[in-house]
Design a protein around this motif. Structure first.
Motif, PDB file in Angstrom:
ATOM      1  N   CYS A   4      -2.485   5.974   9.924  1.00  0.00           N
ATOM      2  CA  CYS A   4      -1.265   5.176   9.767  1.00  0.00           C
ATOM      3  C   CYS A   4      -0.035   6.080   9.784  1.00  0.00           C
ATOM      4  O   CYS A   4       0.140   6.929   8.918  1.00  0.00           O
ATOM      5  CB  CYS A   4      -1.323   4.386   8.470  1.00  0.00           C
ATOM      6  SG  CYS A   4       0.126   3.381   8.178  1.00  0.00           S
ATOM      7  N   THR A  30       0.126   1.525  13.478  1.00  0.00           N
ATOM      8  CA  THR A  30      -0.307   0.745  12.317  1.00  0.00           C
ATOM      9  C   THR A  30      -1.754   0.304  12.520  1.00  0.00           C
ATOM     10  O   THR A  30      -2.425   0.795  13.416  1.00  0.00           O
ATOM     11  CB  THR A  30       0.566  -0.517  12.167  1.00  0.00           C
ATOM     12  OG1 THR A  30       0.243  -1.398  13.243  1.00  0.00           O
ATOM     13  CG2 THR A  30       2.024  -0.197  12.198  1.00  0.00           C
ATOM     14  N   ARG A  90       2.564   5.589   6.781  1.00  0.00           N
ATOM     15  CA  ARG A  90       2.319   6.317   5.536  1.00  0.00           C
ATOM     16  C   ARG A  90       2.990   7.680   5.562  1.00  0.00           C
ATOM     17  O   ARG A  90       3.594   8.107   4.595  1.00  0.00           O
ATOM     18  CB  ARG A  90       0.821   6.528   5.339  1.00  0.00           C
ATOM     19  CG  ARG A  90       0.131   5.301   4.920  1.00  0.00           C
ATOM     20  CD  ARG A  90      -1.359   5.575   4.785  1.00  0.00           C
ATOM     21  NE  ARG A  90      -1.854   4.693   3.795  1.00  0.00           N
ATOM     22  CZ  ARG A  90      -2.229   4.992   2.574  1.00  0.00           C
ATOM     23  NH1 ARG A  90      -2.246   6.169   2.173  1.00  0.00           N
ATOM     24  NH2 ARG A  90      -2.626   4.132   1.714  1.00  0.00           N
ATOM     25  N   LYS A 122      -1.559   4.505  -6.093  1.00  0.00           N
ATOM     26  CA  LYS A 122      -2.014   4.932  -4.771  1.00  0.00           C
ATOM     27  C   LYS A 122      -3.050   6.060  -4.851  1.00  0.00           C
ATOM     28  O   LYS A 122      -4.117   5.976  -4.260  1.00  0.00           O
ATOM     29  CB  LYS A 122      -0.786   5.394  -3.979  1.00  0.00           C
ATOM     30  CG  LYS A 122      -0.953   5.317  -2.500  1.00  0.00           C
ATOM     31  CD  LYS A 122       0.400   5.292  -1.815  1.00  0.00           C
ATOM     32  CE  LYS A 122       0.875   6.644  -1.410  1.00  0.00           C
ATOM     33  NZ  LYS A 122       2.206   6.603  -0.788  1.00  0.00           N
ATOM     34  N   GLU A 143      -7.288   5.866  -4.414  1.00  0.00           N
ATOM     35  CA  GLU A 143      -7.979   6.513  -3.293  1.00  0.00           C
ATOM     36  C   GLU A 143      -9.192   7.314  -3.752  1.00  0.00           C
ATOM     37  O   GLU A 143     -10.152   7.467  -3.021  1.00  0.00           O
ATOM     38  CB  GLU A 143      -6.999   7.384  -2.517  1.00  0.00           C
ATOM     39  CG  GLU A 143      -6.626   6.714  -1.209  1.00  0.00           C
ATOM     40  CD  GLU A 143      -5.292   7.152  -0.675  1.00  0.00           C
ATOM     41  OE1 GLU A 143      -5.074   8.364  -0.581  1.00  0.00           O
ATOM     42  OE2 GLU A 143      -4.476   6.280  -0.357  1.00  0.00           O
ATOM     43  N   LYS A 170      -5.997   3.470   7.725  1.00  0.00           N
ATOM     44  CA  LYS A 170      -5.252   4.226   6.726  1.00  0.00           C
ATOM     45  C   LYS A 170      -5.029   5.682   7.144  1.00  0.00           C
ATOM     46  O   LYS A 170      -3.938   6.214   7.034  1.00  0.00           O
ATOM     47  CB  LYS A 170      -6.012   4.175   5.408  1.00  0.00           C
ATOM     48  CG  LYS A 170      -5.125   4.145   4.227  1.00  0.00           C
ATOM     49  CD  LYS A 170      -5.817   3.586   3.006  1.00  0.00           C
ATOM     50  CE  LYS A 170      -6.949   4.452   2.519  1.00  0.00           C
ATOM     51  NZ  LYS A 170      -7.404   4.066   1.179  1.00  0.00           N
ATOM     52  N   SER A 171      -6.100   6.287   7.646  1.00  0.00           N
ATOM     53  CA  SER A 171      -5.981   7.717   7.940  1.00  0.00           C
ATOM     54  C   SER A 171      -5.125   7.985   9.170  1.00  0.00           C
ATOM     55  O   SER A 171      -4.619   9.082   9.356  1.00  0.00           O
ATOM     56  CB  SER A 171      -7.358   8.340   8.097  1.00  0.00           C
ATOM     57  OG  SER A 171      -8.025   7.736   9.163  1.00  0.00           O
ATOM     58  N   ASN A 202     -12.502   7.689   8.541  1.00  0.00           N
ATOM     59  CA  ASN A 202     -12.393   8.900   7.742  1.00  0.00           C
ATOM     60  C   ASN A 202     -13.702   9.689   7.630  1.00  0.00           C
ATOM     61  O   ASN A 202     -13.870  10.462   6.703  1.00  0.00           O
ATOM     62  CB  ASN A 202     -11.802   8.605   6.364  1.00  0.00           C
ATOM     63  CG  ASN A 202     -12.439   7.391   5.740  1.00  0.00           C
ATOM     64  OD1 ASN A 202     -13.354   6.815   6.315  1.00  0.00           O
ATOM     65  ND2 ASN A 202     -11.977   7.002   4.587  1.00  0.00           N
ATOM     66  N   CYS A 204      -3.655  -1.484   1.123  1.00  0.00           N
ATOM     67  CA  CYS A 204      -4.177  -0.197   1.555  1.00  0.00           C
ATOM     68  C   CYS A 204      -5.676  -0.175   1.678  1.00  0.00           C
ATOM     69  O   CYS A 204      -6.224   0.215   2.685  1.00  0.00           O
ATOM     70  CB  CYS A 204      -3.713   0.871   0.597  1.00  0.00           C
ATOM     71  SG  CYS A 204      -4.125   0.490  -1.097  1.00  0.00           S
ATOM     72  N   VAL A 234     -13.247   2.366   2.795  1.00  0.00           N
ATOM     73  CA  VAL A 234     -12.387   1.223   3.082  1.00  0.00           C
ATOM     74  C   VAL A 234     -13.226  -0.039   3.043  1.00  0.00           C
ATOM     75  O   VAL A 234     -14.316  -0.082   3.581  1.00  0.00           O
ATOM     76  CB  VAL A 234     -11.766   1.384   4.478  1.00  0.00           C
ATOM     77  CG1 VAL A 234     -10.820   0.248   4.762  1.00  0.00           C
ATOM     78  CG2 VAL A 234     -11.073   2.712   4.585  1.00  0.00           C
ATOM     79  N   CYS A 260       0.819  -1.215   0.000  1.00  0.00           N
ATOM     80  CA  CYS A 260       0.000   0.000   0.000  1.00  0.00           C
ATOM     81  C   CYS A 260       0.852   1.264   0.000  1.00  0.00           C
ATOM     82  O   CYS A 260       0.439   2.308  -0.487  1.00  0.00           O
ATOM     83  CB  CYS A 260      -0.913   0.008   1.206  1.00  0.00           C
ATOM     84  SG  CYS A 260      -0.073  -0.271   2.752  1.00  0.00           S
ATOM     85  N   CYS A 263      -7.215  -1.707   4.674  1.00  0.00           N
ATOM     86  CA  CYS A 263      -6.745  -1.274   5.995  1.00  0.00           C
ATOM     87  C   CYS A 263      -7.610  -0.139   6.524  1.00  0.00           C
ATOM     88  O   CYS A 263      -7.683   0.924   5.910  1.00  0.00           O
ATOM     89  CB  CYS A 263      -5.285  -0.829   5.912  1.00  0.00           C
ATOM     90  SG  CYS A 263      -4.611  -0.385   7.510  1.00  0.00           S
TER      91      CYS A 263
END
Lengths: 172, 1082
Positions: free
Chosen positions: B139, B233, B142, B111, B115, B136-137, B246, B130, B121, B105, B133
């Motif tokens: 992480c 993570t 990243r 990428k 998105e 993600k926001s 998100n 990605c 997600v 990801c 997961c």
């Protein structure tokens, strides 16, 4: 889970002895000596003993568990009467340590880390024993055998097993 | 810290001069100056750890590269942070860290596009990329990958394949994502003081675990969620709410479940709270929460039994109506009664504003003296009764900060790590800096195991003994200090009492404890002693007054070195008490009950339900203003639905006596209104003359009025003057009933009388688990052994073959007989399960089985994963859909991704049989994602792999593969792609470039009946500029990829995204009741 109360008392005795030895009460610092004594007496660290140790030392159980799983000399499953350790450190590895593991794997019919069904032998590997000069090295019950070859290893092992049986018979 | 003089210094980072405070590390100084240094293991409140090695910097004059988090800043130190060499080393360290974390990801070439297409997600079980997961926001990897510009990782991924840990309530653990930064361990052990997890094993096998790898419910874990929030993570995530991360609507407010008043960020979506996360900037909780605030808020607020409409009882049934109707009904009814026949009962979860309006309404409109608080009003009444007498209406200041600075903490009868978990953090901190913590319990309330290692002494007393103990303590203390400096008017009387007092108990341990405590007190500095007193437990009035009084004596004797914090459980008990008792004497609930029995009170206006409904029988007219359905509901004549603290604005008074304002986070549910608004409107309706008095524009206006009238809220909370205060003279001639006390449990948490566990299924699970102590293994066995009804569809095997993709083999001879390549089936696991459309991958006519590959992608597919050999599937319908036309085309390109790999298999097999040249193109995130490789080798002429991280075949997505094939092959006659919508769109767009090569795709839409009736699977094809409507179930699922209107398809597929996420926390099938009724009729 069917350990008798008697055994728990024995653990208390072990802890008391160490406390007495160091003339100190409730202290996490003596965790390793206590675990060593238990490991020596029972050849593994039973679950409820660890719980008892944590309670007596007044430290969280997870800390005891963490230490018990970290060191290779501790085990949470019962080990055999005799522990065979083969070194796989750099020097031993180069001089054929893995061959030694293969020989014993065949002889004992178990993989490293396992114990034979009759609970006689446990086969272990270790990352260095500190005597690289005589590599490859094997240790049976704290006795070191160095400069091994496949044949030499077999000889040592057979002799050990015979002696062991002799001892048993003489005891009877 | 504040006592030492703050020494400032300067250091240089990358030629920029910045200021630092002495004692700060380089990292702390840089953070304060806004310079970014990457780190994964730094926690603000804890000692530096230096574990991740990402914050290495160059320091002039220092050997090697020190870590910024452990190196103290020195005067004029020259530090290089943004340096080529340093960044190179950091990159290397980071790549090593990522070698055990699925990282496709972070380096995927698509990428950004991805998105855009996948705003939501997917609800995967195992996280392997990605878009699977949920974290993600949040992480942190990243952020660092972007900062260091990592594009490729030179180490092969070592995926541990640890099983997912999903047995616990509230959170899930996927240690395959863990990078062993140790933040969770440190926060649990050092900050929260629970020690539930630690590192176990060593070397490559190192893992974070509970003891003996038990589920967290078996360990010391309190489910406070600090580990989940600190995890950089997605290894730890909130079980039910993680996919909402998100959500855009975020409002900071105050949690109202207890009187600590933690700051929380509330995320909402479509008018419902979906997640609550502790606010890092709040000075009280500093980014920490407890199980109730962190995990239960959203579910509690969204419960299905919330009262939504004002209702009036007509012919024994409550009929929903509008507010004006309700108001006039109440007015007409209440006017028939005398004021003394009406009682108003407040809830301790109301805001200050509502309580104030209630008081005003009672006094000015109803003119009644019968006002009370529902739950245990005696404790707060006794506390303020005694304190007013002793401190002459001044109140001792209280501050949570004092707890962490204290040298002595006395816990009296408290179960603090459950009742006020955030205050337990403060105690842990105090303990670290050497405070002595002494717990005095009444009547064998044992401190739970988790608190034990924090306590220095723990003693159990009876009620009489504890008073004696405290008086003897004051006596011994007074003997040591000689004489008090207090100019108290009744000092002589007190002295007289003390001198005549004889302590009976001669327990050695207790005597030693006296000396110990007195030794500490005499050496205390100001405010360094804290008494935490649980006041919610029910005692006789007389005992409470004595207890509070003797403790206050201790405060006076110590000359304010000791302070006392009374603990209440409800969000605003003291605030409500202060407001409703303003200018009146509050009646206790017992007095009200007595009056009801004696028929003196005939009308009840309840803001919170009565637990004991017996008493309601004697009521003639009952108005219930509540948030949830309860056993009081049927007895009520009028229902007034009101708001929770998330739906209105207002203020609470916390245990520090701070006025804390909470904000409206979502719109009111249904027709509910805030308490104060209901009361104001009712007042205006009652008598128009009141309209001025009760016209408030906002709660703010009410608060200002409160402040101007009630001195308690008007900064009058000064430190008391020693000269003004009196001593409390205990009266010990009574013996107290020694009934057992209930310890405070998670079960005791309530909001407006509604038990929180009633609405939150995970909390109920946790409580039940702790109660029965059966292991999770046992409970699983129970579930498995439940008898299943036998159907023709027996499961032969069900196993996870690659991360997240499962192979299901099931007996269905009749379907196998008729199946054709390209067909699908619709499967229902249980009677009440969702209907799941799944493509057939393989079948055997002779043995009569079907092979299906599916991905765990949401609630229903998660249900499927629990199937085991020998289970039965409730129903399978099929084969459905049109088959793929099998002809001899020439060269055919078949592309598959994820579950699509399996779906192209039967088509490839059939095409090969009729003599086509078959090229297979398989896409995956990583080589571990690829499956059926051996099978494909047998039936294809060429296989091309493409992976996002380049671990097998080409590096890139499907388009890279197509371009490769088209360049290599002279002529392609036909293409077919199966995968996620994004992959199929990408593939179709790529083949378009190469001209009119027939490209077909197998679309996965939302589907219900599969026979063309419901229309859910509708999609649009654009042919020659005209839009044609098709149904995937009967016209498809195979369509010309160049014609599909992809935007519409994607948006239709995401239509139920929100509900699909909500289902994890609220799932109880709506059909249940219908089915039950149906069965009854049968």
């Amino acid at each position: 889970m069917t350990q008798s109360k008697k055994n728990l008392e024995e653990v208390n005795i072990i802890i008391d002895e160490i406390f007495l030895d160091k003339s100190i009460k409730k202290h996490g610092n003596f965790l390793i000596p206590i675990l060593q004594d238990i490991q020596e007496s029972y050849r593994y660290l039973p679950e409820e003993f660890l719980i008892q140790v944590a309670e007596r030392l007044q430290i969280p159980l997870i800390d005891v568990y963490g230490v018990a799983t970290f060191y290779q000399s501790f085990g949470l499953i019962p080990k055999g009467e005799h522990i065979i350790t083969i070194c796989l450190g750099t020097a031993c590895y180069i001089h054929g340590g893995t061959n030694m593991v293969d020989v014993l794997t065949k002889e004992l019919n178990i993989k490293p880390g396992e114990t034979t069904k009759d609970k006689k032998f446990t086969l272990e590997t270790v990352n260095c024993l500190g005597c690289c000069a005589i590599s490859p090295v094997m240790v049976i019950d704290n006795k070191i055998y160095g400069n091994l070859t496949r044949d030499k290893l077999r000889k040592v092992f057979y002799r050990f097993r015979e002696n062991e049986e002799d001892l048993k018979q003489s005891e009877i | 810290m504040s006592e030492n003089k703050i020494e400032k210094g300067k250091l240089i980072i990358d030629d920029k001069e910045i200021e630092f405070t002495k004692g700060q590390t380089i990292l702390e100084a840089a953070n304060e100056a806004g310079i970014y240094i990457p780190t994964l293991c730094y926690i603000e409140d804890l000692e530096s750890y230096g574990g991740c090695r990402l914050c290495i910097v160059k320091v002039e004059g220092m050997k090697a590269y020190p870590t910024a988090c452990t190196t103290p800043a020195l005067e004029m130190m020259k530090v290089k942070n943004d340096d080529k060499e340093i960044q190179m080393y950091r990159k290397e360290v980071f790549e090593l860290l990522l070698s055990e974390h699925p990282h496709s990801c972070l380096i995927c070439s698509k990428k950004e596009n991805c998105e855009k297409m996948r705003k939501n997600v997917d609800k995967f079980g195992r996280i392997f990329g990605c878009f699977t997961c949920a974290s993600k926001s949040s992480c942190e990897l990243r952020v660092i990958a972007d900062y260091l510009g990592v594009e490729d990782i030179s180490y092969e991924l070592e995926y541990h394949k640890y099983p997912l840990k999903r047995d616990d309530p509230f959170f899930e653990k996927d240690y395959n994502l863990c990078i062993l930064c140790g933040k969770c361990v440190r926060i649990c052990n050092e900050l929260r003081g629970y020690s539930a997890i630690n590192f176990v094993n060593r070397g490559h096998k190192t893992q974070i675990s509970t003891e003996f790898d038990f589920p967290s419910v078996n360990s010391n874990c309190q489910f406070c969620g600090s580990c989940v929030d600190i995890c950089p993570t997605g290894a730890l995530s909130s079980k039910n709410t993680k996919w909402n991360e998100n959500s855009k609507n975020r409002q900071t407010s105050i949690c109202g479940f207890c009187n600590v008043g933690c700051g929380f960020d509330y995320l909402s979506n479509q008018g419902t709270i979906v997640e609550s996360t502790p606010n890092k900037r709040n000075i009280i909780n500093k980014g920490h929460g407890c199980v109730i605030g962190r995990f239960c808020t959203s579910q509690f607020n969204n419960g299905r039994d919330r009262l939504k409409y004002p209702s009036i009882k007509k012919n024994r049934e409550l009929i929903p109506t509008d507010w004006n109707d309700v108001y006039s009904q109440i007015r007409d009814k209440l006017k028939k009664y005398n004021p003394e026949e009406i009682a108003l009962i407040a809830s301790s979860n109301m805001s200050n504003e509502s309580a104030y309006v209630l008081n005003k309404f009672g006094k000015q409109i109803l003119k009644t003296e019968n006002i009370s608080i529902i739950s245990n009003s005696e404790s707060v009444k006794s506390y303020y009764g005694v304190s007013n007498k002793i401190f002459n209406n001044y109140l001792p200041l209280r501050s949570f900060y004092d707890i962490e600075q204290a040298n002595l903490i006395l816990l009296i009868n408290t179960n603090i790590q459950i009742s006020h978990p955030i205050l337990f953090n403060y105690i842990v901190k105090a303990k670290k800096s050497g405070a002595k913590i002494i717990s005095l319990n009444i009547n064998n309330i044992q401190s739970p195991k988790i608190t034990k290692h924090i306590l220095d002494y723990e003693i159990n007393f009876s009620r009489e003994e504890i008073l004696q103990f405290l008086i003897e303590l004051s006596k011994r203390y007074l003997q040591i200090i000689g004489q008090t400096k207090s100019g108290s008017s009744n000092y002589e009387e007190f002295l007289n009492f003390i001198n005549n007092f004889k302590y009976i108990d001669n327990n050695e341990e207790v005597i030693k404890l006296f000396d110990k405590i007195i030794e500490i007190i005499t050496n205390l500095e100001k405010n360094k002693g804290i008494i935490l007193l649980d006041l919610e437990k029910k005692h006789s009035n007389n005992f409470l007054e004595n207890l509070i009084g003797t403790l206050f004596n201790l405060l006076t004797l110590s000359e304010n070195k000791i302070s006392l914090i009374p603990l209440f459980y409800s969000g605003n008990k003291e605030g409500v008490f202060q407001n409703i008792s303003y200018n009146t004497t509050l009646k206790s609930i017992e007095e009200i009950k007595k009056d009801i029995k004696d028929k003196k009170i005939k009308v009840l206006y309840l803001m919170e339900r009565f637990e004991d409904t017996e008493i309601l029988k004697d009521i003639e007219f009952l108005i219930l203003q509540d948030i949830y359905l309860s056993n009081n509901y049927d007895k009520a004549d009028i229902i007034l639905p009101t708001c929770t603290f998330l739906e209105e604005t207002g203020s609470f008074l916390n245990a520090e006596l701070k006025i804390q304002k909470f904000q409206k986070c979502i719109d009111q549910i249904g027709h509910t209104k805030p308490d104060w608004q209901i009361l104001c409107e009712l007042a205006k309706n009652y008598d128009e003359n009141n309209s001025k008095e009760f016209s408030y524009e906002s709660p703010e206006e009410i608060l200002n009025e409160i402040k101007s009238k009630n001195p308690f809220f008007n900064h009058k909370l000064k430190e008391y003057n020693l000269d003004n205060q009196k001593f409390f003279i205990p009266y010990l001639n009574k013996s107290y009933s020694e009934d057992e006390l209930d310890p405070f449990m998670l079960k005791s948490f309530k909001f407006r009388g509604e038990s929180i566990y009633n609405q939150v299924k995970d909390l109920k699970e946790l409580i039940d688990y702790k109660k029965t102590k059966y292991t999770i293994k046992n409970s699983k066995k129970k579930l498995d052994s439940q008898k299943q009804s036998i159907t023709p569809f027996k499961v032969l095997s069900n196993s996870e073959i690659v991360p997240n993709t499962y192979e299901l083999i099931v007996e269905a001879p009749l379907i196998a007989k008729k199946a054709k390549p390209g067909n699908f089936i619709i499967l229902m696991k249980n009677k009440k399960s969702e209907r799941l459309p799944l493509t057939l991958s393989d079948w055997d006519i002779n043995k009569g089985f079907l092979k299906i590959y599916y991905q765990e992608k949401g609630f229903s597919t998660r249900e499927l994963t629990s199937l085991k050999k020998g289970n039965y599937i409730f129903s399978i319908v099929g084969p459905l859909g049109k088959e793929y036309p099998i002809e001899k085309y020439g060269t055919v390109l078949l592309g598959g991704g994820c579950y699509g790999n399996a779906a192209i298999y039967p088509i490839a097999k059939a095409l090969k049989e009729v003599g086509n040249r078959v090229i297979i193109l398989i896409e995956g995130k990583n080589q571990m994602d690829l499956y059926l490789e051996e099978e494909f080798k047998k039936i294809s002429d060429e296989i091309i792999y493409c992976t996002s991280d380049g671990s097998k075949g080409l590096k890139g997505k499907v388009d890279v593969g197509i371009n490769y094939v088209f360049k290599k092959e002279k002529h392609i006659d036909r293409c077919h792609f199966i995968g996620c919508n994004y992959m199929m769109m990408d593939a179709s767009n790529t083949t378009k470039i190469y001209g009119a090569i027939p490209t077909t795709v197998s679309l996965s839409t939302i589907m219900i009946d599969g026979t063309g009736m419901c229309g859910c699977c509708r999609l649009t094809l654009i042919k020659n500029g005209k839009e044609i409507t098709k149904f995937a179930c009967v016209d498809g699922p195979i369509f010309n990829g160049h014609l599909v209107k992809w935007d519409e398809l994607v948006s239709r597929c995401n239509q139920y995204d929100f509900s699909e996420k909500q289902i994890f926390q609220t799932h109880s099938c709506r059909l249940n009741t219908l089915i039950e009724e149906f069965q009854k009729d049968e």
